[in-house]
Design a protein around this motif. Structure first.
Motif: not given
Ligand code: SAM
Length: 339
Positions: A35-36, A73, A75-76, A105-107, A129, A169, A197-199, A334
């Motif tokens: 979704y990203c 934040t 990317g990662e 904020t990290t994966n 996440s 998400v 909420e998903v974007m 994001m």
């Molecule tokens: N890599 C890090 C992480 O995973 O948290 C930081 C960047 S990541 C883009 C930040 C957050 O954006 C994550 O929680 C991710 O799940 C969320 N995210 C990414 N795409 C998204 C979408 N389409 N809708 C909602 N949240 C989204």
């Protein structure tokens, strides 16, 4: 005569003090959440990225101008080479008391390696996440991730004394059936939990996109079948709302990034890894800070560019939800989550 302060804090045209900066330190990621991102991403050329020294200069300038909370934040963020040098550098602002919070904020994929040093730098909380606790589903949604690696990272964070907030998400047909499991797992482990909420982003068929959308109102209604939700008035200045579960005492967050939530108390701006400053999550307007940063080693031009940008911060989101894609900052960094 009392001299005028040389660095009056940043206040936007609607009298909102800007105290929160989210900084994307890289556009790269070791996951490819469907979704990203697309699986075959083209990343920015290195020359366009701010160096760690430039990020330090920029963030330090914001801190000097009154920013008290920095969220790192991407990317990662933890895949950026040398990133711990940057965290160590930022910790000096915690030591002087100018910065109240340094967080990320990290994966979670690299947390096991870095948790202790992050804690030593003064980081107290991390947002991780995590959308599912099922290894197979995790591999499917992240394309390149392994659940165990993230769970190890989360354990390492806790062992290092960091508080963990899980960001999940909400995806219809994907983690809908894990709603209660996620809530119970977070409750048992002592993690906070926030649903996002998903974007409309990433690269997927339009059908998948539509089928994935799970409104947080619906999610809350399902939660309410098992728990009594007590509405909380907690505010973070961001797009999150909170409830407490009467039965367990857990606090849950709900982030509806594109809703016109709490704009009146918005205290934040967002910086991309190329030095663009976005003044509002829902709008495209941005200011280039890289040019003034690189033009002169003196921070005067940079400060002026920051002040000029803040003077353009709009009253609130003006987002058209019917648009098919979210362009601008969303697709590049994001940075809405966390609160
Ligand atoms: N890599 C890090 C992480 O995973 O948290 C930081 C960047 S990541 C883009 C930040 C957050 O954006 C994550 O929680 C991710 O799940 C969320 N995210 C990414 N795409 C998204 C979408 N389409 N809708 C909602 N949240 C989204």
């Amino acid at each position: 005569m009392i001299p005028a302060p040389t660095n009056p804090a940043l206040v936007d045209p609607f009298a909102r003090p800007i105290s929160y900066l989210r900084v994307s330190v890289t556009d790269r990621c070791d996951f490819r959440c469907t979704y990203c991102m697309a699986e075959n991403m083209t990343f920015l050329p290195k020359a366009e990225l701010l160096s760690l020294e430039e990020l330090d200069r920029l963030c330090s300038t914001f801190v000097r101008l009154g920013v008290e909370k920095l969220r790192i934040t991407g990317g990662e963020p933890l895949v950026r080479r040398g990133i711990m040098t940057f965290f160590r550098a930022m910790s000096r602002h915690l030591e002087t008391g100018s910065l109240r919070e340094l967080t990320l904020t990290t994966n979670g994929s690299q947390l096991a390696r870095h948790a202790e040093e992050l804690a030593a730098c003064g980081v107290r909380r991390v947002n991780v996440s995590l959308d599912t606790l099922d290894p197979e589903k995790f591999a499917r949604i992240t394309r390149w991730g392994r659940l165990n690696q993230v769970l190890d990272g989360i354990r390492a964070a806790r062992a290092a004394g960091l508080r963990v907030k899980i960001n999940a998400v909400a995806l219809r047909g994907f983690n809908e059936d894990e709603l209660f499991r996620l809530v119970e797992w977070c409750g048992g482990e002592g993690h906070d939990l926030t649903f996002i909420e998903v974007m409309p982003m990433g690269e997927m068929g339009e059908d998948t996109r539509l089928h994935q959308y799970w409104s947080l109102n619906d999610l809350r209604a399902t939660l309410a079948e098992r728990y009594s939700l007590i509405e909380l008035s907690d505010r973070t200045g961001g797009p999150a709302r909170y409830v407490r579960l009467a039965q367990t005492g857990q606090r849950l967050g709900f982030i509806t990034p594109l809703t016109h939530n709490f704009c009146e108390s918005c205290n934040r701006v967002r910086l991309t890894c190329t030095g663009e400053l976005f003044m509002c999550l829902g709008q495209e307007d941005r200011a280039d800070l890289r040019q003034p940063l690189r033009r002169s080693p003196d921070d005067a031009a940079l400060e002026e560019a920051i002040r000029a940008a803040i003077a353009r911060k709009p009253r609130g989101h003006d987002f058209d939800y019917s648009r098919r894609t979210v362009s601008g900052q969303m697709s590049r960094h994001m940075s809405h989550t966390g609160g």
